[in-house]
Design a protein around this motif. Structure first.
Motif, PDB file in Angstrom:
ATOM      1  N   PHE A  69     -10.407  -5.343   8.906  1.00 35.15           N
ATOM      2  CA  PHE A  69     -10.157  -5.142  10.336  1.00 35.15           C
ATOM      3  C   PHE A  69      -8.787  -4.524  10.603  1.00 35.15           C
ATOM      4  CE2 PHE A  69     -12.875  -8.943   9.841  1.00 35.15           C
ATOM      5  CZ  PHE A  69     -14.043  -8.417  10.357  1.00 35.15           C
ATOM      6  N   VAL A  70      -8.016  -4.255   9.551  1.00 37.60           N
ATOM      7  CA  VAL A  70      -6.679  -3.672   9.697  1.00 37.60           C
ATOM      8  C   VAL A  70      -6.813  -2.153   9.742  1.00 37.60           C
ATOM      9  CG1 VAL A  70      -4.430  -3.363   8.592  1.00 37.60           C
ATOM     10  CG2 VAL A  70      -5.539  -5.604   8.538  1.00 37.60           C
ATOM     11  N   ASP A  71      -6.311  -1.553  10.834  1.00 39.49           N
ATOM     12  CA  ASP A  71      -6.420  -0.101  10.985  1.00 39.49           C
ATOM     13  C   ASP A  71      -5.309   0.643  10.263  1.00 39.49           C
ATOM     14  OD1 ASP A  71      -8.758  -0.054  12.537  1.00 39.49           O
ATOM     15  OD2 ASP A  71      -7.619  -0.483  14.360  1.00 39.49           O
ATOM     16  N   ARG A  72      -4.103   0.161  10.371  1.00 39.48           N
ATOM     17  CA  ARG A  72      -2.962   0.831   9.737  1.00 39.48           C
ATOM     18  C   ARG A  72      -2.311  -0.133   8.755  1.00 39.48           C
ATOM     19  NH1 ARG A  72      -1.190   3.300  15.282  1.00 39.48           N
ATOM     20  NH2 ARG A  72      -2.426   5.206  15.219  1.00 39.48           N
ATOM     21  N   PHE A  73      -2.800  -0.091   7.546  1.00 39.70           N
ATOM     22  CA  PHE A  73      -2.345  -1.051   6.542  1.00 39.70           C
ATOM     23  C   PHE A  73      -0.856  -0.920   6.254  1.00 39.70           C
ATOM     24  CE2 PHE A  73      -1.597  -2.308   2.081  1.00 39.70           C
ATOM     25  CZ  PHE A  73      -1.885  -3.659   2.205  1.00 39.70           C
ATOM     26  N   SER A  74      -0.329   0.295   6.184  1.00 39.77           N
ATOM     27  CA  SER A  74       1.091   0.454   5.859  1.00 39.77           C
ATOM     28  C   SER A  74       1.956  -0.218   6.919  1.00 39.77           C
ATOM     29  CB  SER A  74       1.468   1.925   5.695  1.00 39.77           C
ATOM     30  OG  SER A  74       1.220   2.637   6.889  1.00 39.77           O
ATOM     31  N   ASN A  75       1.600  -0.063   8.201  1.00 42.09           N
ATOM     32  CA  ASN A  75       2.358  -0.743   9.262  1.00 42.09           C
ATOM     33  C   ASN A  75       2.269  -2.258   9.110  1.00 42.09           C
ATOM     34  OD1 ASN A  75       2.896   1.781  10.255  1.00 42.09           O
ATOM     35  ND2 ASN A  75       1.532   1.609  12.027  1.00 42.09           N
ATOM     36  N   TYR A  76       1.063  -2.726   8.856  1.00 39.37           N
ATOM     37  CA  TYR A  76       0.797  -4.150   8.663  1.00 39.37           C
ATOM     38  C   TYR A  76       1.656  -4.700   7.522  1.00 39.37           C
ATOM     39  CZ  TYR A  76      -2.136  -8.181   7.207  1.00 39.37           C
ATOM     40  OH  TYR A  76      -2.602  -9.413   6.828  1.00 39.37           O
ATOM     41  N   LEU A  77       1.694  -3.952   6.426  1.00 43.82           N
ATOM     42  CA  LEU A  77       2.436  -4.371   5.239  1.00 43.82           C
ATOM     43  C   LEU A  77       3.941  -4.365   5.486  1.00 43.82           C
ATOM     44  CD1 LEU A  77       2.215  -5.148   2.250  1.00 43.82           C
ATOM     45  CD2 LEU A  77       2.239  -2.719   1.697  1.00 43.82           C
ATOM     46  N   TRP A  78       4.453  -3.321   6.139  1.00 44.37           N
ATOM     47  CA  TRP A  78       5.899  -3.228   6.393  1.00 44.37           C
ATOM     48  C   TRP A  78       6.367  -4.334   7.337  1.00 44.37           C
ATOM     49  CZ3 TRP A  78       9.021  -0.408   3.467  1.00 44.37           C
ATOM     50  CH2 TRP A  78       8.462   0.620   2.721  1.00 44.37           C
ATOM     51  N   VAL A  79       5.566  -4.633   8.356  1.00 42.34           N
ATOM     52  CA  VAL A  79       5.936  -5.717   9.282  1.00 42.34           C
ATOM     53  C   VAL A  79       5.966  -7.050   8.543  1.00 42.34           C
ATOM     54  CG1 VAL A  79       5.146  -7.060  11.282  1.00 42.34           C
ATOM     55  CG2 VAL A  79       5.171  -4.559  11.381  1.00 42.34           C
ATOM     56  N   MET A  80       4.956  -7.294   7.712  1.00 37.32           N
ATOM     57  CA  MET A  80       4.908  -8.534   6.940  1.00 37.32           C
ATOM     58  C   MET A  80       6.106  -8.628   5.990  1.00 37.32           C
ATOM     59  SD  MET A  80       2.004  -9.931   4.283  1.00 37.32           S
ATOM     60  CE  MET A  80       0.735 -10.207   5.493  1.00 37.32           C
ATOM     61  N   ALA A  81       6.416  -7.530   5.304  1.00 43.48           N
ATOM     62  CA  ALA A  81       7.535  -7.520   4.354  1.00 43.48           C
ATOM     63  C   ALA A  81       8.857  -7.745   5.081  1.00 43.48           C
ATOM     64  CB  ALA A  81       7.564  -6.200   3.599  1.00 43.48           C
ATOM     65  N   ARG A  82       9.018  -7.093   6.219  1.00 44.61           N
ATOM     66  CA  ARG A  82      10.262  -7.254   7.001  1.00 44.61           C
ATOM     67  C   ARG A  82      10.425  -8.708   7.457  1.00 44.61           C
ATOM     68  NH1 ARG A  82      12.862  -6.765  11.922  1.00 44.61           N
ATOM     69  NH2 ARG A  82      14.685  -5.411  11.863  1.00 44.61           N
ATOM     70  N   HIS A  83       9.336  -9.285   7.931  1.00 44.38           N
ATOM     71  CA  HIS A  83       9.365 -10.685   8.375  1.00 44.38           C
ATOM     72  C   HIS A  83       9.791 -11.606   7.222  1.00 44.38           C
ATOM     73  CE1 HIS A  83       8.137 -14.344  10.443  1.00 44.38           C
ATOM     74  NE2 HIS A  83       7.433 -14.670   9.377  1.00 44.38           N
ATOM     75  N   HIS A  84       9.210 -11.411   6.051  1.00 45.28           N
ATOM     76  CA  HIS A  84       9.572 -12.224   4.885  1.00 45.28           C
ATOM     77  C   HIS A  84      11.023 -11.996   4.483  1.00 45.28           C
ATOM     78  CE1 HIS A  84       5.366 -13.227   4.435  1.00 45.28           C
ATOM     79  NE2 HIS A  84       5.645 -13.971   3.384  1.00 45.28           N
ATOM     80  N   ALA A  85      11.477 -10.747   4.552  1.00 40.37           N
ATOM     81  CA  ALA A  85      12.862 -10.437   4.173  1.00 40.37           C
ATOM     82  C   ALA A  85      13.846 -11.102   5.129  1.00 40.37           C
ATOM     83  CB  ALA A  85      13.082  -8.933   4.144  1.00 40.37           C
ATOM     84  N   LEU A  86      13.558 -11.066   6.428  1.00 37.93           N
ATOM     85  CA  LEU A  86      14.461 -11.694   7.400  1.00 37.93           C
ATOM     86  C   LEU A  86      14.494 -13.211   7.219  1.00 37.93           C
ATOM     87  CD1 LEU A  86      13.739  -9.526  10.568  1.00 37.93           C
ATOM     88  CD2 LEU A  86      15.720  -9.430   9.031  1.00 37.93           C
TER      89      LEU A  86
END
Length: 197
Positions: A69-86
């Protein structure tokens, strides 16, 4: 590194959602180096970066059914990675505050990764404390507040603050003993709790 075309990526995500480990490996191999560079710029610690990436990809695999159901996986992945990094930065800041409460010789053995593991162990123990114990311990050890000040700030009695501190010490001590060697546990416990403030 060539980009994965959107139509190919959508097919890969559907295959991952169905449990295809080879499709997951393709996504992993493609995004891991890019994410590593991005996250390492934030954390500046190799071990922390590796840990974040493992968490991110593990969560993706564990929640793989939702990927179709994810349309833009790269956006999804970058947001998740940023959240984990913060979150990691916040945890590192807390660990540094914990480290500053210890005598200079308390956690100095081993390399950076060993020290990070030791601080992670303490941080994990603190996160698992009941909320009232964690708040009292943090105010005392991190914020450097005296127990009488904590009692006034929280609107509780001084004996209650002392009880919460004793409970925090006991629970952290038990966690450290359960998760580490006896020598490390004794060193951390003695240095962390040697002085009552």
């Amino acid at each position: 590194m060539p980009a994965i075309q959107p139509y190919e990526e959508k097919e890969l995500l559907q295959r991952i959602a169905a449990g295809d480990e080879q499709a997951f490996a393709v996504i992993f191999d493609h995004y891991y180096p890019l994410l590593y560079t991005y996250i390492n710029r934030i954390t500046r610690v190799h071990a922390e970066t590796e840990s974040i990436l493992q968490d991110v990809f593990l969560k993706i695999w564990q929640g793989r059914e939702a990927l179709e159901f994810v349309d833009r996986f790269s956006n999804y992945l970058w947001v998740m990675a940023r959240h984990h990094a913060l979150n990691a930065i916040r945890n590192l800041s807390r660990r540094q505050a914990i480290l500053s409460t210890l005598p200079t010789d308390a956690i100095t053995t081993g390399d950076d990764e060993q020290r990070i593991w030791q601080l992670s162990l303490i941080d994990e123990a603190i996160r698992q404390l009941p909320e009232h114990c964690r708040k009292v311990w943090t105010m005392n050890r991190i914020d450097k507040m005296k127990q009488a000040e904590i009692a006034r700030e929280m609107g509780i009695s001084l004996p209650t603050v002392k009880k919460y501190m004793q409970q925090a010490v006991s629970l952290i001590t038990q966690h450290v003993k359960n998760q580490s060697s006896l020598g490390l546990a004794i060193m951390i416990i003695l240095t962390l709790f040697s002085k009552e403030k």
